[in-house]
Design an enzyme around this catalytic site. Structure first.
Site, PDB file in Angstrom:
ATOM      1  CD  GLU A  61     -25.809  77.052  -1.816  1.00 36.75           C
ATOM      2  OE1 GLU A  61     -25.593  76.199  -0.932  1.00 36.75           O
ATOM      3  OE2 GLU A  61     -26.916  77.606  -1.993  1.00 36.75           O
TER       4      GLU A  61
ATOM      5  CB  ALA B 151     -31.179  63.474   3.117  1.00 35.82           C
TER       6      ALA B 151
END
Length: 642
Positions: free
Chosen positions: A37, A147
Site C-alpha cells: 500500500e 461503505a
C-alpha cells in the site's frame, strides 16, 4: 494467473485482472502472495520519489499495489493520477481506494471513470475518516452514508468490471467498538457485492485468527487479506498502535522498549516479531496473502520479505509474461510486440504510444499509423536536474572521459545513462567484458542483448512466458559510432550475410541492408499449446522514431552544462556528427558473433581534451539553440539501399 474478459464502456472486449482471482491462485498453488500500500505524497518531489520507489519495488514481485484515497481536491486527483501511472507506466496491478468522505455521487462517478480509463479493475470501497476539521463523520449531501452503499453503487454502475474490496476491523474502529456490530456491518458489505476483505493493521495474531473464525461463522466466505504494518522506529510503532487502537503483545513491548533509542535495532527486532506473526497467519491455512502498509518506504518491507523467504531470487525467480514490462493501461493488457529500441526506456515507450487505438498483438503490423507521439510529452526527456546529472556523470572533456562513464555503467558504479534509466541487468553478464572493451575504444553501446539458443522459459535470467516453454534471442547491439569509423564498420557488416543493420545520423540520413521495412523478430518463445510468440522486433519506422528520441536525450545531456563549457560542446558535437547504429546477428546459435566486427576499431584522438570554441552571442553568451523544439516524428531522409 487467471484473466477475466468483459465488455468495456464502449462495447469493446477488455481483459480484466481481479484481486480475488489472484487470491484464488495463491490458495490453489499454496504459494503465498503479497501486496503493497502507498499513499499520495504532499509535494511534487515526493510524488516523483515515490514513483521511483514503486518502480524499484516492482522487482519485489507484488501481486498488486493499492493507493489510498486523498480526500478532497488536489489529493483526490493525485490518487487518480497515481493509479494511472502505476497501471500504464510501471505495469503494477493497482487497487484504488475510494471513500464516501466529501464525495457526492458526481465525484464518485468521476473517480470510477478515471480508474476505468486507467485500466484499473480493483476498488477498495471505504466509508473513510471524517475530515480533519470535523470530529464526527457525516455523509456528504447527495453522497453515500456507508461503505455498503458505495459497494452497491459500484456494482450497479460497472457490473463485474471492478473487483470490490472492503475493510475489516479485528480490533474495532474509531466510532464503533462493538465487535458484533462490526461483524454485522462486514456481512452487509459482502452481501452488497464485496469480493475480498482487507483488514486494519494489528499485532495480536491470536485475536486476528479468532476474528477470522467469527467472520467465517457469519457465513462470509470471501478471501481475507491481513494488513501488515512493518516496524520502522519505536516512536512510529507506538503512535500507530495508539491511533489504530491496536493492542501490543506484552513480549513485543518488552523487546522493543529495551532498544527504543536505536532505530536499527528496533527495525531488526521488529522485523523478526512481525515475520513470526506472518508465519503464524500463513500456517493457519486460512490466509494466503499478506498486505504490507509500506508508509511509502521500502526497507522495512523488503526486510520482512527477506525474513519470510519470499523475496524473488535465483531459486524463486520473478515470473515475467514477456521479456519487457507490460503496461496494464486500458486496452494494453494483450499487447505482446514491441521494438527493442525502448528496452531501457519503458515509460517513454508507453507515453509515446498512449494515444494508439490498438496495440500490437501477435504481429507488429503497420506502425506508420498511428504515429509515435512527439518528444515534448512528460516523461520522455532526460530525467533529473542539471545539477543531479552533472553529479552523476561528471564533466567529460574528452571521448575517453565519456567512455569511462559508459564503462562505469557497465561495471555498475553508475546506475543510469541518458539512454538507460535503470541499472544494467544480469542479462548482459555473458557479454559484459566485450561491451566494456568496445566502450573503452569509444564505441558507445546504449542497448544490447546476447544470443540465446533455447533456454527454459523458467530460466532465472532469460526466462519469460508460460511454464514448460523455450525462449530464444538473436544477438543485438545498438551503439553510437563516430564518423571516422562508420564507413569501415558498415563495410564489415555488409560482408557477413548473417548480419542486418540500420545506421542513421541526427539529420535522418538512413542506411540499411535490411531486405525491407518489415519487422525482424529478435526474441521469440515456443510454448505448449500456443503459437510462436515474437515479442521484440527491429524495424524501420520505429527505429526512426527512436532516433529522434535518442538524439534528443543526448542534447538534453549536453544542456546540463554551461553553454561555453567543453562538456556541453563535446556532447553536442557527438550528437550532431555521430551515427546511431543497430546490428542484428540473425544466427542465434552464435553467442559472440557480433564482437569480431569491431576488432581494431578505436576512435581517433580518444584521449585528446576537447577544445571549446569561443561563444559569439551577446555579452559572451551562446546563441540560442532550437534543440528542444519538437522533432520530426519518426521520419528520415531517403533510405540508402546498401
Amino acid at each position: 494467473m487467471h484473466e477475466v474478459r468483459g465488455m468495456g464502456m464502449s462495447g469493446e472486449m477488455i481483459v480484466i485482472m481481479h484481486v480475488s482471482e489472484m487470491l484464488a491462485e495463491a490458495k490453489q498453488t499454496g504459494q503465498p502472495k503479497y501486496s503493497f500500500e502507498f499513499f499520495p505524497p504532499k509535494t511534487a518531489q515526493g510524488v516523483q520519489n515515490l514513483y521511483d520507489r514503486m518502480d524499484r519495488m516492482h522487482g519485489l514481485g507484488p501481486s498488486f499495489i493499492d493507493i489510498t484515497w486523498g480526500a478532497g481536491g488536489r489529493q483526490a486527483q493525485l490518487t487518480c493520477e497515481m493509479v494511472s501511472v502505476a497501471q500504464s507506466q510501471y505495469g503494477l496491478e493497482t487497487c484504488m481506494h475510494l471513500t464516501c468522505t466529501d464525495m457526492g455521487k458526481e465525484k464518485v462517478d468521476d473517480a470510477l471513470k478515471s480508474a476505468y480509463k486507467a485500466g484499473c479493475t480493483n476498488i477498495l470501497a471505504l466509508r473513510g475518516d471524517p475530515p480533519r476539521e470535523k470530529e464526527k463523520w457525516t455523509a456528504t449531501e447527495g453522497g453515500f452514508h456507508y461503505a455498503k452503499d458505495l459497494v452497491k453503487y459500484i456494482k450497479q454502475s460497472y457490473a463485474n468490471h471492478f473487483d470490490i474490496g472492503v475493510a475489516g476491523y479485528p480490533e474495532g474502529c474509531d466510532d464503533q467498538d462493538d465487535p458484533e456490530a462490526l461483524l454485522d456491518h462486514l456481512k452487509e458489505k459482502v452481501d452488497a457485492g464485496a469480493t475480498f476483505i482487507v483488514t486494519q493493521m494489528f499485532y495480536d495474531v491470536d485475536n486476528f485468527l479468532n476474528w477470522v473464525a467469527k467472520v467465517r461463522a457469519r457465513g462470509v466466505t470471501i478471501p481475507i487479506i491481513p494488513g501488515i504494518m512493518p516496524i520502522n522506529t519505536y516512536a512510529s510503532f507506538v503512535r500507530r498502535c495508539n491511533h489504530m487502537n491496536a493492542s501490543i503483545p506484552p513480549e513485543w513491548s518488552e523487546k522493543l522498549e529495551a532498544v527504543k533509542n536505536d532505530d536499527s535495532a528496533v527495525r531488526s527486532i521488529g522485523t523478526g516479531l512481525v515475520a513470526e506473526m506472518c508465519r503464524k497467519i500463513l500456517d493457519s491455512g486460512e490466509i494466503h496473502h499478506l498486505h504490507f502498509y509500506t508508509m511509502n518506504l521500502a526497507q522495512a518491507t523488503r526486510m520482512l520479505l527477506d525474513e519470510l523467504n519470499l523475496t524473488p531470487s535465483t531459486e524463486r525467480p520473478l515470473k515475467h509474461a514477456l521479456p519487457w514490462r507490460q503496461s496494464l493501461g486500458l486496452g494494453r493488457r494483450e499487447e505482446d510486440v514491441r521494438p527493442i529500441f525502448w528496452k531501457n526506456r519503458n515509460k517513454s515507450y508507453v507515453a509515446r504510444t498512449q494515444d494508439w487505438d490498438e496495440f500490437p498483438n501477435g504481429r507488429w503490423g503497420d506502425s506508420r499509423s498511428p504515429a509515435f507521439g512527439e518528444l515534448d510529452a512528460y516523461g520522455i526527456g532526460l530525467r533529473g536536474t542539471n545539477e543531479q546529472n552533472r553529479k552523476l556523470w561528471g564533466e567529460p572533456k574528452s571521448i575517453s572521459d565519456i567512455a569511462n562513464i559508459f564503462v562505469n555503467y557497465l561495471e555498475q558504479s553508475v546506475d543510469s545513462l541518458p539512454w538507460s534509466e535503470a541499472p544494467i541487468t544480469s542479462e548482459a553478464d555473458v557479454i559484459k567484458q566485450d561491451l566494456i572493451a568496445l566502450n573503452r575504444r569509444g564505441l558507445f553501446t546504449i542497448n544490447s542483448q546476447p544470443a540465446v539458443d533455447g533456454v527454459k522459459s523458467s530460466h532465472p535470467v532469460y526466462g519469460w512466458g508460460p511454464s514448460n516453454g523455450y525462449v530464444y534471442q538473436k544477438a543485438y547491439i545498438e551503439l553510437l559510432v563516430s564518423p571516422d569509423l562508420i564507413d569501415e564498420l558498415i563495410t564489415r557488416v555488409e560482408k557477413d550475410p548473417e548480419l542486418t543493420y540500420y545506421s542513421v545520423n541526427k539529420a535522418g540520413d538512413l542506411k540499411s541492408n535490411s531486405p525491407g521495412e518489415g519487422p525482424n523478430a529478435v526474441t521469440w518463445g515456443v510454448f505448449p499449446g500456443k503459437e510462436i510468440v515474437q515479442p521484440t522486433i527491429v524495424e524501420t519506422i520505429s527505429f526512426l522514431a527512436w532516433k529522434d528520441e535518442a538524439y534528443r536525450l543526448g542534447m538534453d545531456w549536453a544542456h546540463c552544462y554551461d553553454a561555453g563549457s567543453p562538456s556541453r560542446q563535446l556532447i553536442e558535437k557527438m550528437m550532431n556528427e555521430w551515427h546511431l547504429v543497430n546490428i542484428v546477428h540473425n544466427d542465434f546459435h552464435q553467442s559472440h558473433g557480433l564482437f569480431p566486427l569491431f576488432d581494431g576499431l578505436t576512435v581517433q584522438n580518444i584521449n585528446k581534451p576537447f577544445e571549446a570554441t569561443t561563444t559569439n552571442g551577446v555579452n559572451g553568451t551562446a546563441p540560442k539553440s532550437n534543440e528542444h523544439l519538437p522533432l520530426t516524428n519518426g521520419t528520415g531522409n531517403a533510405l540508402v539501399a546498401a
